[in-house]
Design a protein around this motif. Structure first.
Motif, short mmCIF file in Angstrom:
data_model
loop_
_atom_site.label_atom_id
_atom_site.label_comp_id
_atom_site.label_asym_id
_atom_site.label_seq_id
_atom_site.Cartn_x
_atom_site.Cartn_y
_atom_site.Cartn_z
N GLU A 6 68.86 37.17 71.50
CA GLU A 6 69.25 37.98 70.31
C GLU A 6 70.62 38.34 70.39
N SER A 7 71.20 38.72 69.11
CA SER A 7 72.60 39.11 69.15
C SER A 7 72.89 39.94 67.86
N GLY A 8 73.86 40.71 67.63
CA GLY A 8 74.03 41.52 66.37
C GLY A 8 73.95 42.69 66.53
N GLY A 9 73.60 43.55 67.52
CA GLY A 9 73.36 44.61 67.47
C GLY A 9 74.44 45.74 67.44
N GLY A 15 71.71 54.66 56.33
CA GLY A 15 71.95 53.94 54.99
C GLY A 15 72.79 52.82 54.98
N GLY A 16 73.21 52.33 56.30
CA GLY A 16 73.88 51.20 56.34
C GLY A 16 73.09 50.15 56.84
N SER A 17 73.75 48.67 57.07
CA SER A 17 73.07 47.56 56.92
C SER A 17 73.53 46.90 58.35
N LEU A 18 72.58 46.07 58.92
CA LEU A 18 73.03 45.24 60.19
C LEU A 18 72.05 44.04 60.16
N ARG A 19 72.55 42.82 60.54
CA ARG A 19 71.77 41.73 60.56
C ARG A 19 71.91 41.13 62.05
N LEU A 20 70.68 41.01 62.63
CA LEU A 20 70.27 40.63 63.88
C LEU A 20 69.89 39.04 63.75
N ILE A 69 63.05 39.17 57.04
CA ILE A 69 63.16 38.14 58.02
C ILE A 69 63.56 36.90 57.51
N SER A 70 64.61 36.03 57.98
CA SER A 70 64.84 34.56 57.39
C SER A 70 65.07 33.89 58.51
N ARG A 71 65.35 32.40 58.09
CA ARG A 71 65.40 31.65 59.15
C ARG A 71 66.45 30.29 58.66
N ASP A 72 67.11 29.71 59.46
CA ASP A 72 68.07 28.57 59.09
C ASP A 72 67.57 27.55 60.16
N LYS A 73 66.73 26.54 59.63
CA LYS A 73 66.04 25.56 60.39
C LYS A 73 67.31 24.82 61.05
N ALA A 74 68.23 24.33 60.20
CA ALA A 74 69.40 23.55 60.88
C ALA A 74 69.94 24.24 62.27
N LYS A 75 70.15 25.57 62.14
CA LYS A 75 70.73 26.26 63.27
C LYS A 75 69.60 26.75 64.10
N ASN A 76 68.22 26.68 64.27
CA ASN A 76 67.04 26.94 64.86
C ASN A 76 67.27 28.45 65.10
N THR A 77 67.60 29.04 63.88
CA THR A 77 67.89 30.67 64.45
C THR A 77 67.12 31.47 63.37
N VAL A 78 66.34 32.66 63.67
CA VAL A 78 65.79 33.49 62.88
C VAL A 78 66.69 34.72 62.75
N TYR A 79 66.66 35.44 61.56
CA TYR A 79 67.42 36.41 61.21
C TYR A 79 66.73 37.65 61.03
N THR A 116 68.61 43.62 71.99
CA THR A 116 69.91 43.95 71.36
C THR A 116 69.83 45.51 70.90
N GLN A 117 70.60 46.21 71.22
CA GLN A 117 70.50 47.67 70.87
C GLN A 117 70.92 48.08 69.58
N VAL A 118 70.33 48.54 68.68
CA VAL A 118 70.46 49.17 67.51
C VAL A 118 70.79 50.49 67.44
N THR A 119 71.77 51.16 67.14
CA THR A 119 71.88 52.74 66.99
C THR A 119 72.10 53.18 65.73
N VAL A 120 71.26 53.93 65.15
CA VAL A 120 71.66 54.42 63.68
C VAL A 120 72.04 56.04 63.88
N SER A 121 73.35 56.34 63.62
CA SER A 121 73.83 57.73 63.75
C SER A 121 75.09 57.91 63.05
N SER A 122 75.32 59.09 62.49
CA SER A 122 76.54 59.41 61.93
C SER A 122 77.58 60.00 63.06
#
Length: 122
Positions: A6-9, A15-20, A69-79, A116-122
């Protein structure tokens, strides 16, 4: 070697967004389902969602409409695209491979990432 990484945390405001990302190796997403799970401090690990080998997706009620949830088969990666994040979404997020091509529940995850750590805080 079969593994998922995993990556992207990170830190994001409410109210924000993040993609793992979950990069799979040693197997192909055409053959196996892959899921996202999370664990908040002091709580049990819980499912977030799952994508089957034919790209059917399932979501937990508490993220439905906000996470995708989505995926890119060419990259063998799920998001995992996370929108409208809330402080309750703070957790370590894990990617895990199912034993088969369907999303068959927690007991069927056989390969886990390190999280991967996701922290939602103001």
């Amino acid at each position: 070697q079969v593994q998922v990484v995993e990556s992207g945390g990170g830190l994001v405001q409410p109210g924000g967004s993040l993609r793992l990302s979950c990069a799979a190796s040693g197997f192909t997403l055409d053959d196996y389902a892959l899921g996202w799970l999370r664990q908040a401090p002091g709580k049990e690990r819980e499912g977030v969602g799952c994508i089957t080998s034919d790209a059917t997706t399932y979501y937990a009620s508490y993220v439905k409409g906000r996470f995708t949830i989505s995926r890119d088969k060419a990259k063998n990666t799920v998001y995992l695209q996370m929108n409208n994040l809330k402080p309750d979404d703070t957790a370590i997020y894990y990617c895990a491979k199912q034993r088969g091509s369907y999303c068959s529940g927690y007991s069927q995850y056989d390969v886990w990432g390190q999280g991967t750590q996701v922290t939602v805080s103001s």
